[in-house]
Scaffold this motif. Sequence first.
Motif, PDB file in Angstrom:
ATOM      1  N   LEU A   1      63.930  -0.615   8.027  1.00 23.61           N
ATOM      2  CA  LEU A   1      64.508   0.023   7.363  1.00 23.61           C
ATOM      3  C   LEU A   1      64.511  -0.321   5.934  1.00 23.61           C
ATOM      4  O   LEU A   1      64.691   0.622   4.799  1.00 23.61           O
ATOM      5  CB  LEU A   1      65.557   0.976   8.247  1.00 23.61           C
ATOM      6  N   ALA A   2      65.067  -1.359   5.749  1.00 21.48           N
ATOM      7  CA  ALA A   2      65.580  -1.652   4.451  1.00 21.48           C
ATOM      8  C   ALA A   2      64.469  -2.010   3.617  1.00 21.48           C
ATOM      9  O   ALA A   2      64.828  -1.836   2.377  1.00 21.48           O
ATOM     10  CB  ALA A   2      67.067  -2.512   4.612  1.00 21.48           C
TER      11      ALA A   2
ATOM     12  N   THR B   1      69.952   4.008  -3.543  1.00 19.84           N
ATOM     13  CA  THR B   1      69.373   2.957  -2.368  1.00 19.84           C
ATOM     14  C   THR B   1      70.535   3.703  -0.836  1.00 19.84           C
ATOM     15  O   THR B   1      69.677   3.911  -0.355  1.00 19.84           O
ATOM     16  CB  THR B   1      69.860   1.871  -2.808  1.00 19.84           C
ATOM     17  N   ILE B   2      71.208   3.416  -0.811  1.00 19.61           N
ATOM     18  CA  ILE B   2      72.048   3.957   0.108  1.00 19.61           C
ATOM     19  C   ILE B   2      71.834   5.887   0.113  1.00 19.61           C
ATOM     20  O   ILE B   2      72.023   5.945   1.488  1.00 19.61           O
ATOM     21  CB  ILE B   2      74.142   3.881  -0.013  1.00 19.61           C
ATOM     22  N   ALA B   3      71.975   7.127  -0.841  1.00 25.17           N
ATOM     23  CA  ALA B   3      71.423   7.631  -0.550  1.00 25.17           C
ATOM     24  C   ALA B   3      70.205   7.912   0.307  1.00 25.17           C
ATOM     25  O   ALA B   3      69.408   8.652   1.344  1.00 25.17           O
ATOM     26  CB  ALA B   3      71.484   8.749  -2.141  1.00 25.17           C
ATOM     27  N   GLU B   4      68.869   7.163  -0.071  1.00 21.62           N
ATOM     28  CA  GLU B   4      67.895   7.471   0.450  1.00 21.62           C
ATOM     29  C   GLU B   4      67.648   6.432   2.238  1.00 21.62           C
ATOM     30  O   GLU B   4      67.559   7.606   3.315  1.00 21.62           O
ATOM     31  CB  GLU B   4      66.763   6.206  -0.626  1.00 21.62           C
TER      32      GLU B   4
ATOM     33  N   VAL C   1      77.293  -2.992   1.918  1.00 18.26           N
ATOM     34  CA  VAL C   1      75.530  -2.790   1.474  1.00 18.26           C
ATOM     35  C   VAL C   1      76.298  -4.196   0.471  1.00 18.26           C
ATOM     36  O   VAL C   1      75.709  -5.641   0.171  1.00 18.26           O
ATOM     37  CB  VAL C   1      75.240  -2.067   1.067  1.00 18.26           C
ATOM     38  N   ALA C   2      77.824  -4.532  -0.085  1.00 18.34           N
ATOM     39  CA  ALA C   2      78.164  -5.223  -1.462  1.00 18.34           C
ATOM     40  C   ALA C   2      78.564  -6.505  -0.755  1.00 18.34           C
ATOM     41  O   ALA C   2      78.077  -7.496  -1.480  1.00 18.34           O
ATOM     42  CB  ALA C   2      79.391  -4.400  -2.047  1.00 18.34           C
TER      43      ALA C   2
ATOM     44  N   LEU D   1      72.215  -4.341   2.407  1.00 15.58           N
ATOM     45  CA  LEU D   1      71.133  -3.802   3.511  1.00 15.58           C
ATOM     46  C   LEU D   1      71.099  -3.086   4.087  1.00 15.58           C
ATOM     47  O   LEU D   1      70.896  -1.934   4.884  1.00 15.58           O
ATOM     48  CB  LEU D   1      70.231  -2.783   2.380  1.00 15.58           C
ATOM     49  N   PRO D   2      70.536  -4.225   5.146  1.00 15.62           N
ATOM     50  CA  PRO D   2      70.002  -3.808   6.186  1.00 15.62           C
ATOM     51  C   PRO D   2      71.417  -3.784   7.631  1.00 15.62           C
ATOM     52  O   PRO D   2      70.961  -3.036   8.084  1.00 15.62           O
ATOM     53  CB  PRO D   2      69.328  -5.169   6.935  1.00 15.62           C
ATOM     54  N   THR D   3      72.466  -4.077   7.186  1.00 17.95           N
ATOM     55  CA  THR D   3      73.276  -4.050   7.419  1.00 17.95           C
ATOM     56  C   THR D   3      74.142  -2.867   7.294  1.00 17.95           C
ATOM     57  O   THR D   3      74.001  -2.214   8.553  1.00 17.95           O
ATOM     58  CB  THR D   3      74.802  -4.942   7.182  1.00 17.95           C
ATOM     59  N   LEU D   4      73.656  -1.809   6.453  1.00 19.74           N
ATOM     60  CA  LEU D   4      73.970  -0.847   6.652  1.00 19.74           C
ATOM     61  C   LEU D   4      73.135  -0.010   7.419  1.00 19.74           C
ATOM     62  O   LEU D   4      73.359   1.181   8.090  1.00 19.74           O
ATOM     63  CB  LEU D   4      74.363   0.096   5.132  1.00 19.74           C
ATOM     64  N   CYS D   5      71.740  -0.298   7.576  1.00 18.09           N
ATOM     65  CA  CYS D   5      70.836   0.317   8.401  1.00 18.09           C
ATOM     66  C   CYS D   5      71.110   0.029   9.750  1.00 18.09           C
ATOM     67  O   CYS D   5      71.309   0.491  10.328  1.00 18.09           O
ATOM     68  CB  CYS D   5      69.460  -0.044   7.501  1.00 18.09           C
ATOM     69  N   ARG D   6      71.232  -1.026  10.143  1.00 20.37           N
ATOM     70  CA  ARG D   6      72.215  -0.730  11.593  1.00 20.37           C
ATOM     71  C   ARG D   6      73.084  -0.540  11.505  1.00 20.37           C
ATOM     72  O   ARG D   6      72.873  -0.042  13.355  1.00 20.37           O
ATOM     73  CB  ARG D   6      71.919  -2.465  11.953  1.00 20.37           C
TER      74      ARG D   6
END
Length: 88
Positions: A22-23, A41-44, A66-67, A71-76
Amino acid sequence: TTPLQALALWNDAFSLRIAETLAHRVKDDCQARGAQSQEETIAEAYQLIFLREPSARERALAMNLVARHGLPTLCRALLNTNEFLTVD
Protein backbone atom coordinates in the motif's frame (compact mmCIF):
# COMPACT_ATOMS: atom_id res chain seq x y z
CA THR A 1 -11.85 -6.68 17.46
CA THR A 2 -10.29 -8.76 20.18
CA PRO A 3 -6.77 -8.27 21.59
CA LEU A 4 -5.57 -11.36 19.71
CA GLN A 5 -7.00 -10.06 16.44
CA ALA A 6 -5.29 -6.72 16.97
CA LEU A 7 -1.93 -8.37 17.68
CA ALA A 8 -2.26 -10.67 14.67
CA LEU A 9 -3.18 -7.78 12.39
CA TRP A 10 -0.33 -5.66 13.71
CA ASN A 11 2.44 -8.29 13.65
CA ASP A 12 1.45 -10.82 10.99
CA ALA A 13 3.74 -11.11 7.95
CA PHE A 14 0.71 -10.74 5.66
CA SER A 15 -0.22 -7.42 7.31
CA LEU A 16 3.34 -6.18 6.95
CA ARG A 17 3.39 -7.08 3.24
CA ILE A 18 0.04 -5.40 2.64
CA ALA A 19 1.21 -2.23 4.40
CA GLU A 20 4.43 -2.17 2.32
CA THR A 21 2.47 -2.73 -0.89
CA LEU A 22 0.00 0.00 0.00
CA ALA A 23 2.83 2.42 0.82
CA HIS A 24 4.38 1.76 -2.61
CA ARG A 25 1.03 2.35 -4.29
CA VAL A 26 0.53 5.61 -2.40
CA LYS A 27 4.00 6.80 -3.42
CA ASP A 28 3.48 5.75 -7.04
CA ASP A 29 0.07 7.46 -7.24
CA CYS A 30 1.50 10.64 -5.75
CA GLN A 31 4.45 10.64 -8.14
CA ALA A 32 2.13 10.09 -11.11
CA ARG A 33 0.13 13.17 -10.08
CA GLY A 34 3.25 15.21 -9.34
CA ALA A 35 2.47 15.39 -5.64
CA GLN A 36 5.66 15.78 -3.64
CA SER A 37 4.75 16.83 -0.11
CA GLN A 38 4.34 14.55 2.86
CA GLU A 39 0.88 16.06 3.45
CA GLU A 40 -0.24 15.02 -0.03
CA THR A 41 1.12 11.53 0.52
CA ILE A 42 -0.78 11.21 3.79
CA ALA A 43 -3.96 12.53 2.19
CA GLU A 44 -3.59 9.92 -0.56
CA ALA A 45 -3.23 7.12 2.01
CA TYR A 46 -6.38 8.26 3.82
CA GLN A 47 -8.25 8.54 0.53
CA LEU A 48 -7.30 5.01 -0.53
CA ILE A 49 -8.06 3.42 2.85
CA PHE A 50 -10.99 5.44 4.20
CA LEU A 51 -12.27 7.27 1.09
CA ARG A 52 -11.95 10.59 2.92
CA GLU A 53 -9.48 13.31 3.80
CA PRO A 54 -7.73 13.21 7.19
CA SER A 55 -8.76 15.74 9.80
CA ALA A 56 -6.23 18.36 10.84
CA ARG A 57 -5.38 16.36 13.97
CA GLU A 58 -5.09 13.10 12.02
CA ARG A 59 -2.85 14.80 9.47
CA ALA A 60 -0.55 16.16 12.19
CA LEU A 61 -0.31 12.81 13.95
CA ALA A 62 0.28 11.02 10.66
CA MET A 63 3.02 13.45 9.65
CA ASN A 64 4.80 12.78 12.94
CA LEU A 65 4.45 9.00 12.51
CA VAL A 66 5.72 9.07 8.93
CA ALA A 67 8.65 11.29 9.89
CA ARG A 68 9.65 8.91 12.69
CA HIS A 69 8.80 5.49 11.23
CA GLY A 70 8.00 5.81 7.54
CA LEU A 71 4.94 5.52 5.31
CA PRO A 72 4.55 1.72 5.63
CA THR A 73 4.02 2.13 9.38
CA LEU A 74 1.28 4.69 8.78
CA CYS A 75 -0.37 2.36 6.27
CA ARG A 76 -0.20 -0.51 8.76
CA ALA A 77 -1.71 1.68 11.50
CA LEU A 78 -4.53 2.84 9.23
CA LEU A 79 -5.31 -0.71 8.14
CA ASN A 80 -5.60 -1.69 11.81
CA THR A 81 -8.09 1.00 12.80
CA ASN A 82 -11.67 0.20 13.73
CA GLU A 83 -12.77 2.57 10.96
CA PHE A 84 -11.21 0.24 8.41
CA LEU A 85 -12.01 -3.08 10.08
CA THR A 86 -15.64 -2.44 11.04
CA VAL A 87 -18.27 -3.16 8.42
CA ASP A 88 -21.55 -1.33 8.84
